[in-house]
Design an enzyme around this catalytic site. Structure first.
Site, PDB file in Angstrom:
ATOM      1  NE  ARG A   7      -3.354   7.420  -9.669  1.00  0.00           N
ATOM      2  CZ  ARG A   7      -3.125   6.908  -8.450  1.00  0.00           C
ATOM      3  NH1 ARG A   7      -3.157   5.617  -8.239  1.00  0.00           N
ATOM      4  NH2 ARG A   7      -2.853   7.716  -7.437  1.00  0.00           N
ATOM      5  CB  THR A   8      -8.852   3.576  -7.731  1.00  0.00           C
ATOM      6  OG1 THR A   8      -9.155   2.625  -8.754  1.00  0.00           O
ATOM      7  CG2 THR A   8     -10.027   4.501  -7.492  1.00  0.00           C
ATOM      8  CB  SER A   9      -3.872   2.250  -5.930  1.00  0.00           C
ATOM      9  OG  SER A   9      -3.456   3.570  -5.686  1.00  0.00           O
ATOM     10  CB  THR A  10      -6.358  -1.954  -6.095  1.00  0.00           C
ATOM     11  OG1 THR A  10      -7.386  -1.488  -5.203  1.00  0.00           O
ATOM     12  CG2 THR A  10      -5.001  -1.821  -5.442  1.00  0.00           C
ATOM     13  CD  GLN A  13      -8.082   1.865  -4.098  1.00  0.00           C
ATOM     14  OE1 GLN A  13      -7.525   2.109  -5.160  1.00  0.00           O
ATOM     15  NE2 GLN A  13      -7.644   2.302  -2.942  1.00  0.00           N
TER      16      GLN A  13
END
Length: 187
Positions: A7-10, A13
């Site tokens: 997972r990345t937040s945005t 990324q």
């Protein structure tokens, strides 16, 4: 079976997400779930990974902060895995791989999760102090209201039959912003 979660937040990324996916494949994950979403939002791919996990499986992540933002959140996931007879493996926890199948692994995970939460809370504290100082000096502007700038696009996509979730994902804004744009609130 090893089941990976990245997972990345945005969406900006992308390199970070690709690095996680590479590391999970190298670790031997047969099934990998990934998403680009804030950890405070509903993480559908994490939910799918947890649902897919069976007795004897291990959920693998590259770092604790990709999975949970707090020790409480982390241990809720570990508990859910325990109830299924599954485990959690973190590939890079202080440079070591940690697995909850052992008592030592659980201890190390607990200690490092506490440090990670402490570090995040300290960063947020420094951030709040910086914002307060900037406001006092009259130089704080806040972030640009990107969702408002996309309100026409939101309404157009909604008229085309797209769901709020699809619109939010496509435009890189929150679902709440989508609903406000559709209702014309704050426009």
């Amino acid at each position: 079976m090893l089941i990976g979660y990245a997972r990345t937040s945005t969406t900006e990324q992308e390199a970070g997400l690709q690095a996680q996916l590479r590391d999970l494949k190298e670790a031997g994950c047969e099934e990998v779930y990934s998403e680009q979403i804030s950890s405070v939002d509903v993480r559908a791919q994490l939910r799918e990974a947890l649902t897919f996990t069976r007795k004897g499986d291990t959920l693998v992540v590259t770092k604790v902060d990709r999975l949970a933002r707090s020790t409480v959140g982390l241990w809720e996931i570990v508990k859910e895995l325990d109830e299924k007879g599954a485990a959690l493996r973190v590939l890079n926890l202080g440079g070591e791989t940690v697995d909850t199948k052992s008592a030592t692994g659980r201890l190390i995970l607990n200690i490092f999760a506490g440090f990670a939460q402490f570090e995040r809370e300290m960063m947020l504290e420094r951030q709040r102090e910086g914002i307060a100082k900037a406001k006092a000096e009259g130089v704080y502007k806040g972030r640009k209201p990107t969702a408002r700038a996309k309100a026409d696009e939101v309404r157009k996509m909604h008229a085309e039959g797209k769901t709020p979730t699809e619109i939010a994902r496509a435009l890189g804004i929150g679902r709440g912003s989508v609903y406000r744009a559709i209702e014309g609130v704050g426009a």
